[in-house]
Design an enzyme around this catalytic site. Structure first.
Site, PDB file in Angstrom:
ATOM      1  N   HIS A  46      35.690 -17.862  41.257  1.00  0.00           N
ATOM      2  CA  HIS A  46      35.469 -19.295  41.105  1.00  0.00           C
ATOM      3  C   HIS A  46      36.682 -19.947  40.456  1.00  0.00           C
ATOM      4  O   HIS A  46      37.366 -19.338  39.625  1.00  0.00           O
ATOM      5  CB  HIS A  46      34.209 -19.548  40.260  1.00  0.00           C
ATOM      6  CG  HIS A  46      33.759 -20.971  40.281  1.00  0.00           C
ATOM      7  ND1 HIS A  46      34.340 -21.948  39.494  1.00  0.00           N
ATOM      8  CD2 HIS A  46      32.797 -21.602  41.004  1.00  0.00           C
ATOM      9  CE1 HIS A  46      33.754 -23.105  39.736  1.00  0.00           C
ATOM     10  NE2 HIS A  46      32.817 -22.926  40.646  1.00  0.00           N
ATOM     11  N   GLU A  85      35.284 -24.200  48.090  1.00  0.00           N
ATOM     12  CA  GLU A  85      34.979 -25.177  47.059  1.00  0.00           C
ATOM     13  C   GLU A  85      36.274 -25.882  46.645  1.00  0.00           C
ATOM     14  O   GLU A  85      37.036 -25.347  45.832  1.00  0.00           O
ATOM     15  CB  GLU A  85      34.348 -24.493  45.844  1.00  0.00           C
ATOM     16  CG  GLU A  85      33.016 -23.839  46.140  1.00  0.00           C
ATOM     17  CD  GLU A  85      32.245 -23.539  44.868  1.00  0.00           C
ATOM     18  OE1 GLU A  85      31.076 -23.916  44.797  1.00  0.00           O
ATOM     19  OE2 GLU A  85      32.831 -22.961  43.944  1.00  0.00           O
TER      20      GLU A  85
END
Length: 255
Positions: free
Chosen positions: A98, A170
């Site tokens: 992430h 993302e």
């Protein structure tokens, strides 16, 4: 041709206490989403609540994940968690790479590659996040940034990734409070490029999810794009009822 079954899930990041985690899991377990066959729901709690959430959702279709893990099976890695530990708590999925891990905790393309390899070694599904920063987006470097990260995450697995790796696009500029959601068309364009690179590197396809300010207003438009295989949702899904509503809205629109 029938659409693929979409993956629709949420990571709680560093949010919720034990009672909140229990409440979410119980609400989800009692909902139709828990036994859904038209999507693959998943929830990624903080480490302390994985086992309890997994137990409360046992017997359902909901997959449980961890938010990170180390590449080593054991050892002198104070504060870290291994793949065997993640599995032992009842998780079958692990989120890796992430942008917050990359920005604040020294995560690199190499460590993401090692963790992806370790996840597959232990039978975990690796949900690997990639994304372009605002600077990369503004300078037209999105494609280069995503290619570098895709090549990185597949470095040690390539053809073994089929059925075991999920990619989540993302955009860093779209994540979090104040983030700007990518338009469905822009997101789909990036997914098309990612899918083409995955085909080149693995000889097959991997599910590619979109994450970044997904909300009740844009979830259907995003999920209906040709190359978006599901949604990875943040704060809009931290309330169980909201998560259930988003899943139902998306699945009804795809049916």
């Amino acid at each position: 041709m029938a659409r693929k079954i979409p993956w629709i899930g949420t990571s709680w990041k560093m949010n919720k206490l034990r009672a909140d985690a229990q409440s979410f899991a119980r609400t989800l377990a009692a909902s139709p989403v828990a036994q859904a066959t038209n999507c693959q729901p998943f929830v990624i709690p903080p480490f302390p609540y994985i086992a309890e959430v997994a137990q409360l959702l046992s017997g359902t279709k909901v997959k449980i994940g961890a938010q990170n893990m180390h590449w080593a099976d054991q050892g002198a890695w104070t504060g870290e968690v291994s793949a065997p530990m993640v599995k032992d708590c009842g998780a079958t999925l692990v989120e890796l790479g992430h942008s917050e891990r990359r920005a604040h905790f020294g995560e690199t393309d190499e460590t993401v590659a090692l963790k992806t390899q370790a996840a597959l070694k232990h039978g975990l599904t690796a949900l690997v996040c990639i994304g372009d920063t605002k600077a990369e987006f503004d300078s037209g470097q999105t494609a280069e940034a995503l290619e570098r990260q895709v090549r990185g995450l597949l470095k040690y697995v390539s053809k073994e990734a089929s059925g075991k790796v999920i990619i989540a696009y993302e955009p860093v500029w779209s994540i979090g409070e104040g983030g700007t959601p990518a338009t469905p068309e822009f997101a789909n364009e990036q997914h098309i490029k990612i899918a083409a690179l995955v085909q080149k590197l693995t000889g097959g396809s991997l599910p590619i999810l979109y994450g970044g300010s997904v909300n009740p207003q844009n979830c259907v438009a995003l999920a209906n794009q040709s190359h978006i295989d599901g949604l990875f949702i943040g704060r809009s899904a931290w309330d169980a009822a909201s998560y259930i509503s988003i899943v139902q809205s998306v699945t009804e629109s795809l049916s």
